[in-house]
Scaffold this motif. Sequence first.
Motif, PDB file in Angstrom:
ATOM      1  N   PRO A  33      -3.694  -2.993 -21.265  1.00 29.84           N
ATOM      2  CA  PRO A  33      -2.755  -2.724 -20.165  1.00 29.84           C
ATOM      3  C   PRO A  33      -3.403  -3.033 -18.816  1.00 29.84           C
ATOM      4  CG  PRO A  33      -3.775  -0.687 -20.864  1.00 29.84           C
ATOM      5  CD  PRO A  33      -4.278  -1.741 -21.799  1.00 29.84           C
ATOM      6  N   PRO A  34      -2.611  -3.479 -17.835  1.00 35.37           N
ATOM      7  CA  PRO A  34      -3.176  -3.769 -16.511  1.00 35.37           C
ATOM      8  C   PRO A  34      -3.577  -2.477 -15.794  1.00 35.37           C
ATOM      9  CG  PRO A  34      -0.797  -4.014 -16.476  1.00 35.37           C
ATOM     10  CD  PRO A  34      -1.174  -3.769 -17.902  1.00 35.37           C
ATOM     11  N   LEU A  35      -4.818  -2.408 -15.364  1.00 37.71           N
ATOM     12  CA  LEU A  35      -5.328  -1.209 -14.689  1.00 37.71           C
ATOM     13  C   LEU A  35      -5.729  -1.476 -13.242  1.00 37.71           C
ATOM     14  CD1 LEU A  35      -7.573   0.246 -17.549  1.00 37.71           C
ATOM     15  CD2 LEU A  35      -5.310   1.047 -16.847  1.00 37.71           C
ATOM     16  N   MET A  36      -5.575  -2.737 -12.806  1.00 36.67           N
ATOM     17  CA  MET A  36      -5.940  -3.082 -11.436  1.00 36.67           C
ATOM     18  C   MET A  36      -4.770  -3.687 -10.676  1.00 36.67           C
ATOM     19  SD  MET A  36      -9.872  -4.415 -11.924  1.00 36.67           S
ATOM     20  CE  MET A  36     -10.249  -4.258 -10.166  1.00 36.67           C
ATOM     21  N   GLY A  37      -3.558  -3.396 -11.157  1.00 33.31           N
ATOM     22  CA  GLY A  37      -2.367  -3.876 -10.476  1.00 33.31           C
ATOM     23  C   GLY A  37      -1.951  -5.264 -10.936  1.00 33.31           C
ATOM     24  N   GLU A  38      -0.696  -5.583 -10.650  1.00 36.08           N
ATOM     25  CA  GLU A  38      -0.147  -6.898 -10.967  1.00 36.08           C
ATOM     26  C   GLU A  38       0.355  -7.530  -9.674  1.00 36.08           C
ATOM     27  OE1 GLU A  38       1.778  -6.947 -15.193  1.00 36.08           O
ATOM     28  OE2 GLU A  38       2.420  -5.094 -14.210  1.00 36.08           O
ATOM     29  N   GLY A  39      -0.179  -8.690  -9.328  1.00 34.75           N
ATOM     30  CA  GLY A  39       0.193  -9.341  -8.075  1.00 34.75           C
ATOM     31  C   GLY A  39      -0.670  -8.852  -6.929  1.00 34.75           C
ATOM     32  N   PRO A  40      -0.663  -9.598  -5.830  1.00 36.11           N
ATOM     33  CA  PRO A  40      -1.572  -9.276  -4.714  1.00 36.11           C
ATOM     34  C   PRO A  40      -1.317  -7.925  -4.060  1.00 36.11           C
ATOM     35  CG  PRO A  40      -0.023 -11.028  -4.113  1.00 36.11           C
ATOM     36  CD  PRO A  40       0.085 -10.832  -5.581  1.00 36.11           C
ATOM     37  N   GLU A  41      -0.056  -7.513  -3.933  1.00 39.25           N
ATOM     38  CA  GLU A  41       0.231  -6.237  -3.280  1.00 39.25           C
ATOM     39  C   GLU A  41      -0.334  -5.069  -4.090  1.00 39.25           C
ATOM     40  OE1 GLU A  41       1.569  -5.635  -0.360  1.00 39.25           O
ATOM     41  OE2 GLU A  41       2.052  -7.712   0.161  1.00 39.25           O
ATOM     42  N   GLU A  42      -0.075  -5.062  -5.401  1.00 41.77           N
ATOM     43  CA  GLU A  42      -0.555  -3.968  -6.237  1.00 41.77           C
ATOM     44  C   GLU A  42      -2.073  -3.981  -6.351  1.00 41.77           C
ATOM     45  OE1 GLU A  42       3.199  -3.039  -9.215  1.00 41.77           O
ATOM     46  OE2 GLU A  42       1.293  -3.690 -10.043  1.00 41.77           O
ATOM     47  N   ARG A  43      -2.654  -5.159  -6.532  1.00 44.48           N
ATOM     48  CA  ARG A  43      -4.111  -5.222  -6.649  1.00 44.48           C
ATOM     49  C   ARG A  43      -4.791  -4.713  -5.378  1.00 44.48           C
ATOM     50  NH1 ARG A  43      -2.992  -9.957  -9.758  1.00 44.48           N
ATOM     51  NH2 ARG A  43      -3.142 -11.303  -7.921  1.00 44.48           N
ATOM     52  N   ALA A  44      -4.223  -5.067  -4.240  1.00 43.32           N
ATOM     53  CA  ALA A  44      -4.794  -4.594  -2.978  1.00 43.32           C
ATOM     54  C   ALA A  44      -4.706  -3.074  -2.874  1.00 43.32           C
ATOM     55  CB  ALA A  44      -4.082  -5.249  -1.795  1.00 43.32           C
ATOM     56  N   GLN A  45      -3.590  -2.495  -3.297  1.00 47.26           N
ATOM     57  CA  GLN A  45      -3.437  -1.036  -3.257  1.00 47.26           C
ATOM     58  C   GLN A  45      -4.468  -0.353  -4.156  1.00 47.26           C
ATOM     59  OE1 GLN A  45      -1.985   0.760  -1.175  1.00 47.26           O
ATOM     60  NE2 GLN A  45       0.231   0.615  -1.177  1.00 47.26           N
ATOM     61  N   VAL A  46      -4.659  -0.896  -5.362  1.00 42.79           N
ATOM     62  CA  VAL A  46      -5.618  -0.284  -6.287  1.00 42.79           C
ATOM     63  C   VAL A  46      -7.027  -0.342  -5.710  1.00 42.79           C
ATOM     64  CG1 VAL A  46      -6.710  -0.468  -8.552  1.00 42.79           C
ATOM     65  CG2 VAL A  46      -4.230  -0.711  -8.340  1.00 42.79           C
ATOM     66  N   LEU A  47      -7.427  -1.500  -5.198  1.00 44.46           N
ATOM     67  CA  LEU A  47      -8.777  -1.627  -4.644  1.00 44.46           C
ATOM     68  C   LEU A  47      -8.940  -0.788  -3.387  1.00 44.46           C
ATOM     69  CD1 LEU A  47      -9.468  -5.437  -5.197  1.00 44.46           C
ATOM     70  CD2 LEU A  47     -10.425  -3.490  -6.452  1.00 44.46           C
ATOM     71  N   ASN A  48      -7.872  -0.668  -2.604  1.00 44.50           N
ATOM     72  CA  ASN A  48      -7.918   0.149  -1.397  1.00 44.50           C
ATOM     73  C   ASN A  48      -8.183   1.621  -1.745  1.00 44.50           C
ATOM     74  OD1 ASN A  48      -7.247   0.458   1.613  1.00 44.50           O
ATOM     75  ND2 ASN A  48      -5.819   1.903   0.679  1.00 44.50           N
ATOM     76  N   TRP A  49      -7.396   2.159  -2.668  1.00 44.88           N
ATOM     77  CA  TRP A  49      -7.553   3.570  -3.018  1.00 44.88           C
ATOM     78  C   TRP A  49      -8.803   3.820  -3.842  1.00 44.88           C
ATOM     79  CZ3 TRP A  49      -5.600   7.632  -0.792  1.00 44.88           C
ATOM     80  CH2 TRP A  49      -4.432   7.488  -0.029  1.00 44.88           C
ATOM     81  N   ASN A  50      -9.230   2.822  -4.608  1.00 47.70           N
ATOM     82  CA  ASN A  50     -10.496   2.979  -5.321  1.00 47.70           C
ATOM     83  C   ASN A  50     -11.658   3.076  -4.339  1.00 47.70           C
ATOM     84  OD1 ASN A  50     -11.885   2.797  -8.094  1.00 47.70           O
ATOM     85  ND2 ASN A  50     -12.978   1.257  -6.899  1.00 47.70           N
TER      86      ASN A  50
END
Length: 209
Positions: free
Chosen positions: A80-97
């Motif tokens: 399962p995707p755990l780092m977001g799908e697409g640039p918006e979601e991936r950026a949110q995951v890395l931001n909050w991480n």
Amino acid sequence: MLFYDCSTAPNPRRARMFIAEKGVQIETRDISIAKGEQLTPEFRAVNPRATLPVLVTGAGNVLTENVAIALYLEEMFPDPPLMGEGPEERAQVLNWNAIAEQQGAMPVAEAFRNSNRHMKGRALPGPADFDQIPELAERGMARIGLFLDMLEQRLQDSPYLALDRFSLADISAFVFIEFARVVRVSIPAEHGATLDWYGRVRARPSAAV
């Protein structure tokens, strides 16, 4: 692949939970920080920085940072995707991480390493020795409270930290909150949204690894 773990430390646990969520089997070697095994010549031949976790990739590259390990595994095992799908979601995951690391993990580490008698002369991880600074322990305790307040505010508006579903950011925040027990800090009883989120993450099978 080869994964170097430590069953008692928070950062290896983050990688261990990520691996469990991916459902993959990776050869693992446990390195005891309590016994100082991370400082042995054998382990420092793998990671000269003497830190954990470490993932040796299929190509033989050595990854020593959680985000890099997570990114590699996400690319190798996308479901399962755990780092977001697409640039918006991936950026949110890395931001909050990053927020969880800088505003959650660092204060706990400051408070613990600068106050615990077993950490005397070892106030920072790695091969170099550093003296404890009591003022950093006091500051760390104050910062943990601010981090918990920020989590509560965020989780009142979102079921999970970064997205509307579980991600790497939730793993990081969860592990750091659990590790805060070493400085006798837990989620305040009045933080209902955080307690609800914590219960849902705690119920995941990966939280038991």
